[in-house]
Design an enzyme around this catalytic site. Structure first.
Site, PDB file in Angstrom:
ATOM      1  N   SER A 156     -66.717   4.392  33.415  1.00 28.62           N
ATOM      2  CA  SER A 156     -66.904   3.180  33.202  1.00 28.62           C
ATOM      3  C   SER A 156     -66.295   2.847  31.602  1.00 28.62           C
ATOM      4  O   SER A 156     -66.022   1.796  31.271  1.00 28.62           O
ATOM      5  CB  SER A 156     -68.500   2.659  32.906  1.00 28.62           C
ATOM      6  OG  SER A 156     -69.083   3.702  32.135  1.00 28.62           O
TER       7      SER A 156
ATOM      8  N   HIS B 259     -68.362   0.657  39.318  1.00 24.90           N
ATOM      9  CA  HIS B 259     -67.178   0.061  39.112  1.00 24.90           C
ATOM     10  C   HIS B 259     -66.114   0.273  40.170  1.00 24.90           C
ATOM     11  O   HIS B 259     -65.271  -0.251  39.965  1.00 24.90           O
ATOM     12  CB  HIS B 259     -66.755   0.431  37.772  1.00 24.90           C
ATOM     13  CG  HIS B 259     -67.439   0.283  36.548  1.00 24.90           C
ATOM     14  ND1 HIS B 259     -67.760  -1.085  35.873  1.00 24.90           N
ATOM     15  CD2 HIS B 259     -68.527   1.006  36.000  1.00 24.90           C
ATOM     16  CE1 HIS B 259     -68.564  -1.188  34.980  1.00 24.90           C
ATOM     17  NE2 HIS B 259     -68.999   0.231  34.961  1.00 24.90           N
TER      18      HIS B 259
ATOM     19  N   LYS C  86     -71.984  -5.848  39.077  1.00 23.86           N
ATOM     20  CA  LYS C  86     -70.581  -5.895  38.746  1.00 23.86           C
ATOM     21  C   LYS C  86     -69.783  -6.829  39.571  1.00 23.86           C
ATOM     22  O   LYS C  86     -70.055  -8.104  39.569  1.00 23.86           O
ATOM     23  CB  LYS C  86     -69.944  -4.482  38.417  1.00 23.86           C
ATOM     24  CG  LYS C  86     -71.082  -3.493  37.883  1.00 23.86           C
ATOM     25  CD  LYS C  86     -70.707  -2.699  36.902  1.00 23.86           C
ATOM     26  CE  LYS C  86     -71.868  -1.824  36.247  1.00 23.86           C
ATOM     27  NZ  LYS C  86     -72.525  -2.509  35.248  1.00 23.86           N
TER      28      LYS C  86
HETATM   29  N1  PMP Z   1     -73.632   3.167  36.669  1.00 22.34           N
HETATM   30  C1  PMP Z   1     -72.539   2.916  36.132  1.00 22.34           C
HETATM   31  C2  PMP Z   1     -71.367   3.706  36.273  1.00 22.34           C
HETATM   32  C3  PMP Z   1     -72.378   1.764  35.058  1.00 22.34           C
HETATM   33  O1  PMP Z   1     -71.416   1.525  34.348  1.00 22.34           O
HETATM   34  C4  PMP Z   1     -73.613   1.100  34.845  1.00 22.34           C
HETATM   35  C5  PMP Z   1     -73.487  -0.360  34.048  1.00 22.34           C
HETATM   36  N2  PMP Z   1     -73.123  -0.036  32.660  1.00 22.34           N
HETATM   37  C6  PMP Z   1     -74.778   1.333  35.731  1.00 22.34           C
HETATM   38  C7  PMP Z   1     -74.805   2.424  36.407  1.00 22.34           C
HETATM   39  C8  PMP Z   1     -75.905   0.352  35.507  1.00 22.34           C
HETATM   40  O2  PMP Z   1     -75.900  -0.757  36.210  1.00 22.34           O
HETATM   41  P1  PMP Z   1     -76.648  -2.143  35.825  1.00 22.34           P
HETATM   42  O3  PMP Z   1     -75.934  -2.559  34.670  1.00 22.34           O
HETATM   43  O4  PMP Z   1     -76.789  -2.773  37.368  1.00 22.34           O
HETATM   44  O5  PMP Z   1     -78.176  -1.496  35.563  1.00 22.34           O
END
Ligand code: PMP
Length: 553
Positions: free
Chosen positions: A331, A359, A390
């Site tokens: 991310s 992502h 996302k």
């Molecule tokens: N896993 C990854 C790799 C992420 O980037 C994120 C979001 N920042 C999440 C999990 C968490 O997802 P959510 O925003 O849907 O709670």
């Protein structure tokens, strides 16, 4: 102990020798110049991995008996990247005896007085350029009162300097152009959105919005109960089936968010006799879920297969479950995990593999099916985690896996079991988003055209992009955080909505803007953003004075 730790930590830059040794090796005399009552910075070209335990021992002036305790490596600075900054590690003291705590405190007080600083009552005004968010984190050994007041001072100072570009208020959908209420000027304005994870623009796609309206008419808005009791609708079952089909697994389970998916999944499947090997850049929710499981947590260097193999070799005698967990697309760096090698190492060590496709879904793989599809590895990964928040444009998370594992999670993943299920309107719109992904492939194609175009020009302008980035996330390295803050204010002023990523989310010398490209960005959106980046990049000297190449393509 007087409550002025943060000031002390920031201002005591005094060289002295300390002897740091780990349980199995002795690394000799090292130096520190940043010490407080809760930890210190240890200068070394070979910092130990994050979270390792070290035994520290050091002498304070005029006292022959060394202060000794166990400490945890709380952050790491790699020297190789910035010659002006020393490499090293921040260690947090874990087991100072009361006697040593008093001696250290006395020593710090002397230094503090020598530095001529005032007492803590006057410290609420904070110069945000001197600090990072980390300085106020719960890891800091200060009272909540102290930390929270200082954080408020820090945020207020950022706001007064225009560099607080967080929590901007959107008053439109999160599309490629957004309207915000701009608190810095006290009115509404349009901005180009370069910071949303809504990669395919599905959050406001007409078909998706229509599906949501229809679902509200039929189901209302809330689910009313946890899934196991009265919160499962026909839509939830349809979505579980669809997600399993999308990821090529037997079954899937839906969670309230991506974060709670990782936390619930890992804490349900792992026990204290198990091993979890995490990539060092794995998402916070993977780390939190692993910690909650009480399993043996080991990290390996980012996407470094030798390091992973070493971790697995060192832990080969573990009899419980072994799990390797990685992000599909990272991310903060936007690069893709080397899944074929990870799967191979897992097989050799009888380990399971979990990949977080947050992502990756909608972005990589055939028609955006994710990391396993990208590598033709469908059926080879035990657990695929994903978010619906996302590219899919909604909210929620899921685990796609075997029918046994999914069923197990329905009863033992606590963030699922004890949490109200997703509102039917969200589920209906997710189903429609997936249908759009499958029937409107031009969106995925356009996303990639935009990524390649945008990234290509940024690189030719001379910006430093994280190596290997291969997704809709394009991290532009700025370096020091003070510059990041100032540039944030300028980009905001120029109408570009982009997210600054400070320390500790990324290394201190690698703070960055995390640009997210969307399928719905027009060429004009991208060119305007590039022009602003070029202008601001030159103002701050992070790119040279090469002639502009935008619009000449
Ligand atoms: N896993 C990854 C790799 C992420 O980037 C994120 C979001 N920042 C999440 C999990 C968490 O997802 P959510 O925003 O849907 O709670």
């Amino acid at each position: 102990m007087p409550d002025n730790g943060t000031e002390r930590r920031k201002n005591l830059r005094i060289p002295f020798q300390i002897d740091v040794s780990t349980s199995n090796s002795r690394s000799g005399y090292l130096q520190t110049y940043d010490i407080s009552s809760y930890g210190m910075f240890v200068k070394t070209d070979a910092p130990l991995p994050l979270d390792s335990k070290v035994f520290v021992s050091f002498k304070v002036p005029d006292n022959p008996i060394p202060i000794k305790c166990y400490a945890r490596v709380a952050w790491v600075n790699n020297a190789s990247t910035d010659k002006n900054k020393p490499g090293g590690m921040g260690v947090q003291f874990l087991s100072l005896s009361e006697f040593d705590e008093k001696r250290l405190d006395k020593f710090l007080d002397t230094l503090y007085k020598e530095s001529g600083r005032q007492g803590s009552d006057e410290l609420i005004e904070i110069d945000s350029e001197e600090f990072t968010l980390f300085d106020f984190s719960p890891i800091i050994k200060e009272s909540l009162d102290e930390r929270s007041k200082k954080l408020l001072g820090y945020i207020n100072d950022m706001k007064s300097k225009g560099s607080h570009t967080y929590r901007r208020q959107l008053i439109s959908s999160s599309g490629s152009r957004v309207t915000i209420f701009d608190e810095t000027i006290g009115k509404e304005r349009e901005m180009i959105m370069m910071g949303s994870n809504n990669y395919l623009g599905l959050s406001a796609h007409p078909r998706v919005v229509k599906a949501a309206e229809d679902a509200i008419a039929q189901y209302g808005v809330g689910a009313g109960s946890v899934s196991l009791l009265a919160g499962t609708f026909d839509l939830h079952k349809r979505l579980e089936k669809k997600l399993a089909e999308l990821k090529g697994t037997e079954d899937a389970i839906i969670f309230p968010s991506g974060y709670s998916t990782n936390v619930g999944c890992l804490s349900a499947i792992l026990r204290d006799r198990d091993l979890v090997a995490l990539d060092r850049l794995a998402h916070a929710s993977i780390i939190d879920g692993s910690m909650l499981s009480n399993s043996k947590l080991r990290t390996f260097k980012h996407s470094d297969m030798k390091s992973l193999n070493d971790v697995m070799e060192r832990n080969k005698d573990i009899e419980g479950t072994k799990l390797i967990a990685v992000d599909g697309v990272y991310s903060m760096d936007g690069d893709i995990a080397p899944l074929p090698e990870i799967v191979k190492i897992a097989k050799e060590h009888n380990a399971m593999v979990m990949v977080d496709d947050a992502h990756a879904t909608g972005v990589i793989g055939k028609m955006g099916k994710g990391t396993t599809s990208h590598y033709d590895l469908e059926g080879e990964v035990d657990i695929i985690v994903g978010t619906l928040s996302k590219a899919i444009g909604q909210l929620g998370g899921f685990v796609a896996s075997s029918k046994e594992i999914v069923n197990y999670m329905r009863y033992f993943a606590r963030s699922y079991f004890f949490s109200t299920s997703l509102p039917p309107v969200v589920v209906a719109s997710v189903l429609e988003s997936i249908a759009v992904m499958e029937t409107e492939p031009h969106l995925h194609k356009q996303l990639w055209e935009n990524i390649e175009y945008f990234k290509g020009i940024l690189v030719s302008l001379g910006f430093e992009i994280v190596e290997n980035t291969q997704s809709a996330i394009i991290p532009v390295i700025v370096g020091e955080e003070t510059m990041l803050k100032k540039m944030s204010a300028r980009l905001h002023e120029e109408g570009i909505y982009v997210n600054p990523v400070p320390y500790p989310a990324v290394p201190r010398d690698k703070t960055r803007f995390r640009i997210s490209v969307m399928a719905t960005h027009t060429r004009e959106d991208l060119d305007t953003t590039l022009e602003v980046f070029e202008k601001v990049g030159r103002e701050f000297g992070i790119i040279g004075s090469k002639k502009s190449i935008i619009n000449q393509q």
